[in-house]
Design an enzyme around this catalytic site. Structure first.
Site, short mmCIF file in Angstrom:
data_model
loop_
_atom_site.label_atom_id
_atom_site.label_comp_id
_atom_site.label_asym_id
_atom_site.label_seq_id
_atom_site.Cartn_x
_atom_site.Cartn_y
_atom_site.Cartn_z
N HIS A 125 0.79 -0.92 0.01
CA HIS A 125 -0.13 0.19 -0.47
C HIS A 125 1.03 1.53 0.14
CE1 HIS A 125 1.42 -0.17 4.14
NE2 HIS A 125 0.45 1.21 4.31
C1 UD1 Z 1 -1.72 5.24 6.11
C2 UD1 Z 1 -0.77 5.43 6.84
C3 UD1 Z 1 0.16 4.64 6.48
C4 UD1 Z 1 -0.66 3.21 6.84
C5 UD1 Z 1 -2.11 2.98 6.18
C6 UD1 Z 1 -2.17 1.46 6.80
C7 UD1 Z 1 0.10 7.98 6.31
C8 UD1 Z 1 0.67 8.80 6.37
N1 UD1 Z 1 -0.11 7.22 6.13
O1 UD1 Z 1 -1.80 5.04 5.11
O2 UD1 Z 1 1.70 5.08 7.22
O3 UD1 Z 1 1.28 1.93 6.91
O4 UD1 Z 1 -2.95 4.17 6.94
O5 UD1 Z 1 -3.34 1.20 6.73
O6 UD1 Z 1 -0.77 8.27 7.43
N2 UD1 Z 1 -9.29 4.81 2.30
C9 UD1 Z 1 -10.52 4.93 2.63
N3 UD1 Z 1 -10.77 4.16 3.44
C10 UD1 Z 1 -10.23 4.01 4.54
C11 UD1 Z 1 -8.96 4.72 4.87
C12 UD1 Z 1 -9.01 5.31 3.45
O7 UD1 Z 1 -11.30 4.43 1.22
O8 UD1 Z 1 -10.75 4.17 5.66
C13 UD1 Z 1 -8.48 5.04 1.39
C14 UD1 Z 1 -9.04 6.56 1.23
O9 UD1 Z 1 -9.05 6.45 -0.21
C15 UD1 Z 1 -7.70 7.66 0.77
C16 UD1 Z 1 -6.64 5.69 0.44
O10 UD1 Z 1 -7.02 5.17 1.19
O11 UD1 Z 1 -7.58 8.23 0.22
C17 UD1 Z 1 -5.41 5.97 1.81
O12 UD1 Z 1 -6.03 6.72 3.32
P1 UD1 Z 1 -4.84 6.67 3.51
O13 UD1 Z 1 -5.38 7.38 4.93
O14 UD1 Z 1 -4.52 8.78 3.08
O15 UD1 Z 1 -3.32 7.07 4.15
P2 UD1 Z 1 -3.07 4.97 3.81
O16 UD1 Z 1 -2.40 4.67 2.49
O17 UD1 Z 1 -4.11 4.07 4.23
#
Ligand code: UD1
Length: 384
Positions: free
Chosen positions: A221
């Site tokens: 991811h």
């Molecule tokens: C975040 C953390 C990462 C961790 C990971 C575990 C940061 C910078 N990164 O990354 O260190 O390893 O979490 O999962 O904080 N989304 C959903 N549903 C959710 C959450 C996210 O669909 O419940 C999707 C959204 O499209 C979002 C994308 O995932 O834009 C990324 O989510 P985000 O919280 O920005 O970062 P992660 O890639 O999950």
């Protein structure tokens, strides 16, 4: 009137999936200590049931006292929204300490707000460095550690990093790894891999083979692997190739799933012997990891969990901020070349892979050590 000594107020702030795994044992230990009044604040960075509620249920984390519901956005948007919403919440309760864990955007945002309100900060999992500032987590680690008054380490290498950055040694304590506290606490309840794979029999032609002949566990991811369409296309091509040698079981992170869909890679993925699933709860993921022949990952947590479980791990990154998993554990940082990953898989299939040993203080008691230190920091008497 009998005067009562007010309990010390501690606000724990979490936001994303790996935070939940880390806070569970800390909250349990905080709640079992008289004289402490812990509160749990969820920023809402992760909100999907599969990334969020299932972890609270399985890890028996009490419902958050507050949810700031910030949701998705760029790192800057998330950080800014968390700061705006958290400031009045911390300002009105005025906790004696704010506890933050890990390196996600919620961790840094909470540390910034606490620091500006002059509230001491304890950072759990301090001092890890990839020395790669293109990684959003590295910025979060640097800022959070700079602001914290108590810095709790999972591995000794982190001490050197912090001291070099000018952190006072007195503020640093090597306590072990709370993520591994959770591994040990949950192993008896981990869902057998077979039970999880049976659920995918009708959806994936590879599930039966994975049950019968074994499998490797995959998670990916990191923005560096999944945000660039060409990089993701090539990585999936390599996984399809590897799956000719061994079935893969891959719970796909929402970020990765969104990219796979937008680039149109579902068909390519379907060409391999790959069981791709929605994100799984902790107990299913742990069961799969424990029984996997090896893992392929870019996650920090999986590098540590596989080391604790004695399962070989191939990390698809150029670096790791968790060197103890390589020096003592089962982890090998293979870089981002397809040939190197395939060669490493061949080696594991031929030799069984690295055995490794469990690092010092990864013994299931890190949270107790942290709470003991917090009590001392707050001037409370030792439990004796
Ligand atoms: C975040 C953390 C990462 C961790 C990971 C575990 C940061 C910078 N990164 O990354 O260190 O390893 O979490 O999962 O904080 N989304 C959903 N549903 C959710 C959450 C996210 O669909 O419940 C999707 C959204 O499209 C979002 C994308 O995932 O834009 C990324 O989510 P985000 O919280 O920005 O970062 P992660 O890639 O999950």
């Amino acid at each position: 009137m009998v005067s009562k000594i007010a309990a010390h107020k501690i606000d724990c702030v979490v936001g994303a999936r790996p935070n939940f795994v880390k806070i569970a044992p800390i909250l349990r230990a905080l709640r079992s200590r008289a004289g402490l009044s812990p509160r749990l604040i969820h920023t809402g960075q992760h909100y999907d049931a599969t990334m969020n509620a299932v972890f609270f249920d399985e890890l028996e984390i009490p419902d958050p006292d507050l949810n700031l519901e910030v949701g998705s956005g760029t790192g800057t948007e998330q950080t800014a929204r968390i700061m705006l919403k958290l400031e009045p919440v911390l300002a009105s309760r005025k906790p004696d300490l704010v506890v933050v864990v890990g390196d996600v955007n919620s961790t840094m945002a909470a540390a910034l707000v606490a620091a500006k309100l002059n509230i001491p900060i304890a950072h759990v999992e301090a001092g890890l460095r990839s020395f790669d500032r293109a990684m959003p987590e590295e910025i979060n680690r640097l800022v959070t550690d700079r602001l914290a008054q108590r810095l709790y380490l999972t591995e000794r290498s982190a001490m050197k990093n912090l001291v070099k950055e000018g952190v006072d040694e007195e503020a640093i304590k090597f306590v072990g790894n709370v993520m591994i506290d959770t591994v040990y606490a949950c192993l008896p309840r981990a869902v057998p891999a077979r039970a999880t794979l049976l659920d995918y029999l009708s959806r994936s032609h590879a599930a039966k083979e994975a049950i019968e002949h074994g499998f490797a566990y995959v998670t990916l991811h990191r923005p560096s692997n999944v945000d660039d369409p060409e990089r993701l296309r090539s990585l999936i091509g390599t996984l399809v190739q590897i799956s000719q040698k061994i079935c893969l079981v891959w719970p796909v992170h929402p970020r990765t799933a969104a990219m796979i869909e937008s680039v149109g890679l579902e068909r390519r993925l379907g060409e391999g012997r790959i069981v791709s699933t929605a994100p799984l709860g902790y107990l299913r993921a742990l069961g799969l990891m424990r029984e996997a022949k090896f893992a392929i990952t870019d996650s920090g947590g999986v590098q540590e969990e596989t080391t604790a479980l004695g399962v070989p791990c191939l990390t698809v990154r150029e670096n790791t901020e968790r060197p103890v998993t390589v020096e003592q554990g089962t982890n090998l940082v293979v870089g981002t070349s397809a040939a190197a990953l395939v060669a490493a898989v061949d080696d594991i299939l031929a030799t069984g892979g690295k055995a490794g040993r469990v690092p010092a203080l990864w013994d299931g008691k890190a949270a107790e050590r942290i709470v003991e230190d917090i009590c001392e920091f707050l001037g409370m008497k030792s439990v004796g």
